[in-house]
Design a protein around this motif. Structure first.
Motif, PDB file in Angstrom:
ATOM      1  N   ALA A 143     -25.940 -23.250   9.869  1.00 22.43           N
ATOM      2  CA  ALA A 143     -24.995 -23.714   8.615  1.00 22.43           C
ATOM      3  C   ALA A 143     -24.934 -25.280   8.808  1.00 22.43           C
ATOM      4  O   ALA A 143     -24.310 -25.721   7.653  1.00 22.43           O
ATOM      5  CB  ALA A 143     -23.725 -22.918   8.970  1.00 22.43           C
ATOM      6  N   GLY A 144     -25.210 -26.029   9.836  1.00 27.59           N
ATOM      7  CA  GLY A 144     -24.986 -27.428   9.675  1.00 27.59           C
ATOM      8  C   GLY A 144     -23.675 -27.899  10.473  1.00 27.59           C
ATOM      9  O   GLY A 144     -22.899 -27.044  10.941  1.00 27.59           O
ATOM     10  N   ILE A 145     -23.556 -29.043  10.517  1.00 31.12           N
ATOM     11  CA  ILE A 145     -22.346 -29.730  11.256  1.00 31.12           C
ATOM     12  C   ILE A 145     -21.129 -29.567  10.343  1.00 31.12           C
ATOM     13  O   ILE A 145     -21.239 -29.948   8.996  1.00 31.12           O
ATOM     14  CB  ILE A 145     -22.523 -31.175  11.621  1.00 31.12           C
ATOM     15  CG1 ILE A 145     -23.857 -31.036  12.717  1.00 31.12           C
ATOM     16  CG2 ILE A 145     -21.460 -31.852  12.394  1.00 31.12           C
ATOM     17  CD1 ILE A 145     -24.366 -32.445  13.058  1.00 31.12           C
ATOM     18  N   PRO A 146     -20.004 -29.075  10.716  1.00 26.11           N
ATOM     19  CA  PRO A 146     -19.042 -29.072   9.935  1.00 26.11           C
ATOM     20  C   PRO A 146     -18.584 -30.195   9.272  1.00 26.11           C
ATOM     21  O   PRO A 146     -18.662 -31.468   9.882  1.00 26.11           O
ATOM     22  CB  PRO A 146     -17.783 -28.202  10.789  1.00 26.11           C
ATOM     23  CG  PRO A 146     -18.446 -28.199  12.173  1.00 26.11           C
ATOM     24  CD  PRO A 146     -19.735 -28.751  12.049  1.00 26.11           C
ATOM     25  N   THR A 147     -17.811 -30.369   8.145  1.00 29.68           N
ATOM     26  CA  THR A 147     -17.390 -31.565   7.613  1.00 29.68           C
ATOM     27  C   THR A 147     -16.340 -32.054   8.311  1.00 29.68           C
ATOM     28  O   THR A 147     -16.027 -33.327   8.666  1.00 29.68           O
ATOM     29  CB  THR A 147     -16.928 -31.036   6.021  1.00 29.68           C
ATOM     30  OG1 THR A 147     -18.100 -30.494   5.465  1.00 29.68           O
ATOM     31  CG2 THR A 147     -16.406 -32.295   5.188  1.00 29.68           C
ATOM     32  N   ARG A 148     -15.546 -30.926   8.608  1.00 26.01           N
ATOM     33  CA  ARG A 148     -14.192 -31.430   9.593  1.00 26.01           C
ATOM     34  C   ARG A 148     -13.940 -30.524  10.576  1.00 26.01           C
ATOM     35  O   ARG A 148     -14.238 -29.159  10.576  1.00 26.01           O
ATOM     36  CB  ARG A 148     -12.855 -31.598   8.473  1.00 26.01           C
ATOM     37  CG  ARG A 148     -12.922 -32.463   7.811  1.00 26.01           C
ATOM     38  CD  ARG A 148     -11.703 -32.594   6.897  1.00 26.01           C
ATOM     39  NE  ARG A 148     -11.964 -31.784   5.685  1.00 26.01           N
ATOM     40  CZ  ARG A 148     -11.179 -31.738   4.708  1.00 26.01           C
ATOM     41  NH1 ARG A 148      -9.730 -32.150   4.913  1.00 26.01           N
ATOM     42  NH2 ARG A 148     -11.384 -31.329   3.539  1.00 26.01           N
ATOM     43  N   THR A 149     -13.360 -31.045  11.667  1.00 23.25           N
ATOM     44  CA  THR A 149     -12.941 -29.816  12.677  1.00 23.25           C
ATOM     45  C   THR A 149     -11.523 -30.243  13.138  1.00 23.25           C
ATOM     46  O   THR A 149     -11.016 -31.228  12.868  1.00 23.25           O
ATOM     47  CB  THR A 149     -13.801 -30.086  13.989  1.00 23.25           C
ATOM     48  OG1 THR A 149     -13.872 -31.508  14.676  1.00 23.25           O
ATOM     49  CG2 THR A 149     -15.242 -29.791  13.732  1.00 23.25           C
ATOM     50  N   LYS A 150     -10.958 -29.273  13.683  1.00 24.03           N
ATOM     51  CA  LYS A 150      -9.614 -29.435  14.145  1.00 24.03           C
ATOM     52  C   LYS A 150      -9.309 -28.575  15.624  1.00 24.03           C
ATOM     53  O   LYS A 150      -9.644 -27.469  15.254  1.00 24.03           O
ATOM     54  CB  LYS A 150      -8.525 -29.104  13.041  1.00 24.03           C
ATOM     55  CG  LYS A 150      -7.053 -28.706  13.470  1.00 24.03           C
ATOM     56  CD  LYS A 150      -6.391 -30.244  13.663  1.00 24.03           C
ATOM     57  CE  LYS A 150      -4.956 -29.821  13.921  1.00 24.03           C
ATOM     58  NZ  LYS A 150      -4.180 -30.987  14.110  1.00 24.03           N
ATOM     59  N   ARG A 151      -8.996 -29.190  16.386  1.00 29.21           N
ATOM     60  CA  ARG A 151      -8.849 -28.354  17.894  1.00 29.21           C
ATOM     61  C   ARG A 151      -7.129 -28.014  17.449  1.00 29.21           C
ATOM     62  O   ARG A 151      -6.318 -28.843  17.629  1.00 29.21           O
ATOM     63  CB  ARG A 151      -9.037 -29.114  18.881  1.00 29.21           C
ATOM     64  CG  ARG A 151      -8.660 -28.450  20.326  1.00 29.21           C
ATOM     65  CD  ARG A 151      -9.452 -29.028  21.470  1.00 29.21           C
ATOM     66  NE  ARG A 151     -10.802 -29.039  21.594  1.00 29.21           N
ATOM     67  CZ  ARG A 151     -11.658 -27.977  21.900  1.00 29.21           C
ATOM     68  NH1 ARG A 151     -10.884 -26.693  22.082  1.00 29.21           N
ATOM     69  NH2 ARG A 151     -12.809 -28.051  21.614  1.00 29.21           N
ATOM     70  N   LEU A 152      -7.115 -26.660  17.774  1.00 29.32           N
ATOM     71  CA  LEU A 152      -5.690 -26.310  17.711  1.00 29.32           C
ATOM     72  C   LEU A 152      -5.125 -26.159  19.304  1.00 29.32           C
ATOM     73  O   LEU A 152      -3.912 -26.416  19.247  1.00 29.32           O
ATOM     74  CB  LEU A 152      -5.741 -24.922  17.330  1.00 29.32           C
ATOM     75  CG  LEU A 152      -6.209 -24.690  15.529  1.00 29.32           C
ATOM     76  CD1 LEU A 152      -6.095 -23.389  15.114  1.00 29.32           C
ATOM     77  CD2 LEU A 152      -5.220 -25.712  14.855  1.00 29.32           C
ATOM     78  N   ASP A 153      -5.809 -25.720  20.220  1.00 33.81           N
ATOM     79  CA  ASP A 153      -5.277 -25.652  21.735  1.00 33.81           C
ATOM     80  C   ASP A 153      -6.586 -25.662  22.328  1.00 33.81           C
ATOM     81  O   ASP A 153      -7.796 -25.990  21.926  1.00 33.81           O
ATOM     82  CB  ASP A 153      -4.543 -24.516  21.781  1.00 33.81           C
ATOM     83  CG  ASP A 153      -5.263 -23.014  21.519  1.00 33.81           C
ATOM     84  OD1 ASP A 153      -6.483 -23.057  21.898  1.00 33.81           O
ATOM     85  OD2 ASP A 153      -4.722 -22.127  21.024  1.00 33.81           O
TER      86      ASP A 153
END
Length: 141
Positions: free
Chosen positions: A45-55
């Motif tokens: 799918a490709g590298i995500p546009t954004r990432t967010k670590r929740l924990d």
């Protein structure tokens, strides 16, 4: 004599059956990537546009698709402030992928992502590459 119309009819059915609408592809893509590991997801799918670590265990990946001006009309009248648009301001989809311990556990589509026919069809291209990779690997085996 009647064999030619029957063959034509069967060919048309096969062609129409082989075409999946955007909403069907979006739903198949959503279900296909559940359980996939994060590295495999990114390879298809490709590298995500954004990432967010929740924990420490959970991360969100955001994949985005935007269509500019997908219908409607741009009308500009000599009005103070420019003009106005009628429909077609553009459609977009954000696919939010939840990854826990390196595995995809959920996918949520957000945005103005409905097509004229079907819901979430604008999201279809996001995971279409993953579905095609799976189809190719299935045919090669």
């Amino acid at each position: 004599m009647f064999r030619a119309p029957v063959l034509l009819y069967l060919n048309v059915l096969l062609l129409v059956g082989g075409c999946a609408s955007g909403d069907v592809v979006a739903q198949r893509g959503r279900h296909f990537i559940i359980g996939m590991d994060a590295d495999t997801l990114q390879s298809c799918a490709g590298i995500p546009t954004r990432t967010k670590r929740l924990d420490a265990r959970t991360e969100l990946y955001s994949y985005e698709n935007k269509y500019e001006r997908t219908g409607g009309a741009q009308i500009t009248l000599p009005i103070i402030g420019g003009g106005f648009s009628v429909g077609g301001s553009g459609s977009y989809c954000h696919a939010i992928v939840r990854v826990v311990d390196g595995k995809v556990v959920g996918v949520n589509y957000t945005g103005d992502n409905d097509e004229l026919i079907g819901k979430e069809g604008v999201c279809a291209p996001i995971f279409r590459g993953s579905l095609r990779a799976q189809e190719r690997s299935g045919k090669e085996n």
